[in-house]
Design an enzyme around this catalytic site. Sequence first.
Site, PDB file in Angstrom:
ATOM      1  N   ASP A   1      43.246   5.180  36.999  1.00 43.96           N
ATOM      2  CA  ASP A   1      42.809   4.301  38.367  1.00 43.96           C
ATOM      3  C   ASP A   1      41.520   4.457  38.602  1.00 43.96           C
ATOM      4  OD1 ASP A   1      43.058   2.255  40.316  1.00 43.96           O
ATOM      5  OD2 ASP A   1      44.853   3.143  41.125  1.00 43.96           O
TER       6      ASP A   1
ATOM      7  N   ASP B   1      45.679  -6.062  41.865  1.00 43.83           N
ATOM      8  CA  ASP B   1      46.635  -5.653  42.944  1.00 43.83           C
ATOM      9  C   ASP B   1      47.574  -6.867  43.493  1.00 43.83           C
ATOM     10  OD1 ASP B   1      46.652  -2.923  42.581  1.00 43.83           O
ATOM     11  OD2 ASP B   1      45.313  -2.530  44.289  1.00 43.83           O
TER      12      ASP B   1
HETATM   13  C1  DGJ Z   1      45.294   0.883  43.185  1.00 48.49           C
HETATM   14  C2  DGJ Z   1      46.107   0.135  41.965  1.00 48.49           C
HETATM   15  O1  DGJ Z   1      45.415  -0.668  41.563  1.00 48.49           O
HETATM   16  C3  DGJ Z   1      47.716   0.301  42.366  1.00 48.49           C
HETATM   17  O2  DGJ Z   1      48.275  -0.399  41.305  1.00 48.49           O
HETATM   18  C4  DGJ Z   1      48.007   1.603  42.817  1.00 48.49           C
HETATM   19  O3  DGJ Z   1      48.043   2.303  41.575  1.00 48.49           O
HETATM   20  C5  DGJ Z   1      47.157   2.036  43.763  1.00 48.49           C
HETATM   21  N1  DGJ Z   1      45.669   2.153  43.570  1.00 48.49           N
HETATM   22  C6  DGJ Z   1      47.777   3.482  43.969  1.00 48.49           C
HETATM   23  O4  DGJ Z   1      46.599   4.103  44.927  1.00 48.49           O
END
Ligand code: DGJ
Length: 755
Positions: free
Chosen positions: A479, A549
């Site tokens: 990430d 997301d």
């Molecule tokens: C952003 C990501 O896109 C999410 O799927 C998740 O992993 C969060 N960060 C966790 O902090």
Amino acid sequence: MPIVYHEHTKVFHIHNRYFSYIIDVLRNGQIGQLYFGAPLKDRENFTHMQVNERRDMDPCVYEGDQSFSLEDTKQEYPVTGNGDLRNMAATVVNPDGSRYADFKYVSHVVTPGKPKLEGLPATYVEDDAEAETLTITLVDEVTKAELELSYTLYADRPVLARNARFVNHGERELVLDAAMSANIDLPDARWNMLDFTGAWGRERHLDERPLKTGVQSIYSLRGHSSHQFNPFLILKRPETTETAGECFGVSLVYSGNFLGQVEVDNYHVTRVMMGVHPEGFAWRLGPGATFQTPEAVIVYSADGLNHMSQAYHELYRTRLARGYWRDRPRPVLINSWESTYMRFDEDKVYGIAAKAHELGVDLFVLDDGWFGHRDNDESSLGDWFADPKKLPNGVEGLARRITALGMKFGLWFEPEMISKDSRLYEAHPEWMIRVPDRTPLHGRNQFELDFTKPEVVDYIAEQMEKILGTGLVSYVKWDMNRSMTDVFSQGRPAGFQGEVYHRQILGVYALYERLTSKFPEVLFESCASGGGRFDAGMLYYAPQGWISDDSDAIERLKIQYGTSFGYPISSMGSHVSAVPNHQVFRRTPLKTRADVAYFGTFGYELDVNKIPPEEQEEIRAQIRFFKDHYDLIAHGTFYRLISPFGANPVGLQEGAETAWMVVSPDRSRALVGYYRAHQPVNEGYRSLRLAGLDPEREYEVHDTAYRMPQVDGETFYGDELMHRGFDVSDSGFGPWTTWIYQGDYQSRLFEITAR
Ligand code: DGJ
């Protein structure tokens, strides 16, 4: 697959059965652009295509001669200082401060295959017969700076891959203030520009505009390719559709700051360029040093947008993505994020994993919150060891329990980041990117590690290697949750600072390269607050990426549809999540959520213990369905049929319908997804026309759930399915009405099988 050089006219004709790309050596030794478009028969001379009208104000190259000005010449790689007053592909700053370089043709070479790019992701060949590469060497006689322009033509693809490389053979330092990957000057401006724009949660929405005189551009100055724009643009003729007409795409294989710019000059010449954004970029080129630009991948189609996209899909799936997972079936995964966020302990996540395993899920992924003392986003980034409160037996303890189920285990990392509240920050505050004597800006309460420093990359690599080295982790979600700001590498001289943005990304690539080489069987999925770094650069290391997301099925229609213009569906991380949805609070049927997520790398992101038994059974059936159709979905040819961005049949609300399909390479099978966001009232008739089938073959249509008697079990020839289509009208009642499959947010999935 010829790359032909006509010595007499100094013309290069790069052509295959899909397109011609013609350039020449100009009178002053620089390179001119003559033609890019549908394939032309080869001939000795194409130089007549370079039409130069005499214009009185033009700055001219030869004294006493007003016929040659670069201002009025279509060029291949314009460089500041030569009288072209448009935007430049490169700017060289000399030791005396002048911004000038005069790169003249010296030689060229055509070699089979495609050389690797040093330290950068790029498309590749498996066999030298797949492609030929032309490298043109140009030299500035005064400074001895060299410019190499490189063109790879794939034999059986409508693809031209370009890059530029600078070498300083002189004795004094030069500075590159701009160094784009590619430039093309086109002789007219009758194009529409398509790009993919948005923000967090609504990435890569299709945007279309007719070109206007002046500059239109897409860009990132965030240090990552961004949610806002994707490093990919398309020019299409105004009349071009998904199935007919001329278009081409320019995609940058890069994950940092970029600029994709289309400039229409006052004589209707269209200058397209793509590369690292010149803002914040100043690269010192000392004696003997080189600078390699990232690769730009250009795809041409004379037959509409679907063909262009399919060429990108096939190329990026098989000649950009690499390694163990490239062709292997990817695991169906369940990710913990939306089910637990950071509130979990070993038993809780084990319970989710165990249930998911029972339903057929292959891989459990533990997301953010497992390390340091991370109960919220204010701490612990950089401390890659398990939080003893949540995982008393460490990552290993949990991983062992999960793998004992017969399931794979995956883990979340955010390698490039540091929290102030971390042991790493206590030990190494100088590893943080920040401007000295200024208050550093946080993003999501966190800061960026300085990956321009090899010791920082090494440290993070070692932390991750300790965990991956246990052999218990089969998947990494990588990430990245903030943009770069107050960019400065502490302890480095002023001259270094213009290199930080690009060196930061080179550090990210170096870490990816190290980990993927050391752990070739670990599947990496890239992520950046959802789709903030979903680009071709990442696909080289991580064959799949989390596209957003926003996990709502209806929102995902736009995101997946937009993303499909430049990227294969096998690269799109897509999950079924809970209702009400956590981003838009919408309640969509479980069937719709799966019908959307099937067209990607399928997975779940919800607590399977918290849903009723009948939904658990539905999930079991969905996983079986996905696995049975995996090959078709992952390796089939993807067609967009109806756009969620509008231009729908008269009557229905704009964007209310979406449809797409995949067709097996032998055209014997297809899977069609049809989605309807809103239930129409007493609506007019509508039919769904398919694509990519064999017109001569008879196909049976099977509606996987809804059982529309007008199509289910019926047979049609491919020509009818493609030219007439079948009826999907549904205005609320009829003998086949079932309430379950009516209302808003419905989907239908049709299987098409040749008899
Ligand atoms: C952003 C990501 O896109 C999410 O799927 C998740 O992993 C969060 N960060 C966790 O902090």
